[in-house]
Scaffold this active site. Structure first.
Site, PDB file in Angstrom:
ATOM      1  N   LYS A   1      46.800  26.388  47.374  1.00 47.93           N
ATOM      2  CA  LYS A   1      48.025  26.732  46.641  1.00 47.93           C
ATOM      3  C   LYS A   1      48.894  25.470  46.462  1.00 47.93           C
ATOM      4  CE  LYS A   1      48.036  31.261  45.760  1.00 47.93           C
ATOM      5  NZ  LYS A   1      48.082  31.791  44.385  1.00 47.93           N
TER       6      LYS A   1
ATOM      7  N   GLY B   1      40.943  42.969  43.640  1.00 47.21           N
ATOM      8  CA  GLY B   1      41.660  43.858  42.716  1.00 47.21           C
ATOM      9  C   GLY B   1      40.943  45.194  42.601  1.00 47.21           C
TER      10      GLY B   1
ATOM     11  N   ASN C   1      38.186  39.551  38.528  1.00 49.18           N
ATOM     12  CA  ASN C   1      36.780  39.758  38.903  1.00 49.18           C
ATOM     13  C   ASN C   1      36.660  40.867  39.943  1.00 49.18           C
ATOM     14  OD1 ASN C   1      37.732  38.541  41.183  1.00 49.18           O
ATOM     15  ND2 ASN C   1      36.098  37.020  41.349  1.00 49.18           N
TER      16      ASN C   1
ATOM     17  N   TYR D   1      43.836  28.681  52.005  1.00 51.35           N
ATOM     18  CA  TYR D   1      44.821  29.284  51.105  1.00 51.35           C
ATOM     19  C   TYR D   1      45.996  28.319  50.899  1.00 51.35           C
ATOM     20  CZ  TYR D   1      47.922  33.013  49.274  1.00 51.35           C
ATOM     21  OH  TYR D   1      48.763  33.787  48.512  1.00 51.35           O
TER      22      TYR D   1
END
Ligand code: UDP
Length: 316
Positions: free
Chosen positions: A149, A36, A32, A145
């Site tokens: 994870k 990136g 998305n 995070y």
């Protein structure tokens, strides 16, 4: 093989895309683009074996045709990013992991989860082997995070055990190389950008905390080897040579020739004091060990950053 890489336009995802296409596979990148960058995969846009789908994997994924692998890399990964995007981070690692696992199950294909050394939190055991359960603050700023994870690992194991899905889990330790974003906020990116633009290098705390930095090509080789074996427990991939943050700053200054001073800034909350992978499992199982030392990896990274900064300067 036809392989889906979520987060394939990111730093690690785009290097994996390069490698899998070079090995002759078909690669679909799903991203998305919140962290990136299309520029990372631009060179493949005309390749008939390459496809890009703009999609947030925290929402239901619909894909036509068979798949051999789902590789789930999508997630903000820099502490700066996941502090800014706490809910997206938790969603991509929970809902996104659920959706990608569901897709792999529907396609009867293999599944690889990119996990992280952050599952060990601020570890009390050194080096960290896969059998160590970690020391994580669930409600601290990094919890979004670390805990998501950890959830992603647990869900992957559940799909393996309950549905017989053929899964892999990689715990990635600090990784660097070309295509790290210039403003990524992580230490290698910050120091190189700061040194190349003549700014002060920002050391958080006293700089005595340690990390061990692996060059991206070593990590990618580890992924490829893990995909080739039948193994479902987590595998650490990292470089077991430990440096303090201060040593890293000195090395970056030396390699760039920068005259920058270092400045000391407050240590972020719950910043791990020491991080060092035990890679015995990867050595034994995959006959894998890092090949690129910090100096040569930094040289390649510095040269890429300098081109990027030149481009940015020309645009201004
Ligand atoms: N760090 C630093 N200066 C910076 C950025 C990071 O001293 O400009 C430190 C940070 O506090 C941590 C280490 O470098 O101890 C590695 O940080 P990074 O953000 O790269 O990732 P982490 O390993 O903490 O996930």
């Amino acid at each position: 093989m036809r392989i889906l890489i979520t987060g394939g336009a990111g730093f690690i995802g785009s290097h994996l895309t390069d490698r899998l296409l070079a090995d002759g596979h078909y690669v679909t990148v799903m991203d998305n683009l919140i962290t990136g960058n299309l520029a990372n995969i631009d060179s493949h846009r005309a390749d008939p074996r390459f496809e890009f789908i703009h999609h947030n994997v925290s929402n239901h994924i619909h894909m036509i045709g068979p798949l051999d692998w789902v590789i789930h890399l999508a997630s903000p990964a820099s502490p700066v990013d996941y502090l800014e995007l706490p809910i997206q981070t938790m969603k991509v690692n929970s809902l996104g992991t659920h959706n990608t696992l569901g897709l792999a199950k529907a396609k009867s294909c293999k599944y690889l989860l990119a996990s992280t050394s952050e599952v060990y939190g601020d570890p009390e055991v050194h080096p960290q082997s896969e059998s160590y359960w970690g020391c994580v603050n669930p409600i601290g700023p990094r919890g979004v995070y670390d805990e998501s994870k950890r959830f992603a690992e647990a869900l992957t194991v559940a799909y393996n055990q309950k549905h017989g899905l053929d899964t892999r889990i990689v715990r990635i330790f600090n990784c660097y190389g070309p295509r790290l974003r210039v403003n990524d906020g992580r230490v290698v990116s910050n120091f190189i950008s700061q040194a190349l633009s003549g700014r002060e290098l920002t050391i958080y705390g006293e700089g005595k905390q340690t990390r061990s930095f692996q060059y991206v090509s070593d990590l990618i080789e580890g992924f490829i080897r893990l995909m080739a074996v039948d193994y479902h427990e987590p595998v650490n991939l990292g470089n077991p040579v430990e440096f303090t943050v201060l040593e890293l700053a000195q090395l970056v200054k030396q390699l760039t020739g920068a005259k920058s001073q270092v400045v000391f800034e407050p240590l972020p909350v719950d910043d791990p004091r020491r991080r060092l992978p035990d890679i015995s499992r990867a050595r034994k199982l995959l006959d894998w060990s890092p090949q690129v030392d910090l100096k040569s990896g930094l040289e390649k990274t510095i040269s890429w950053f300098s081109q990027q900064l030149d481009c940015l300067a020309r645009q201004i």
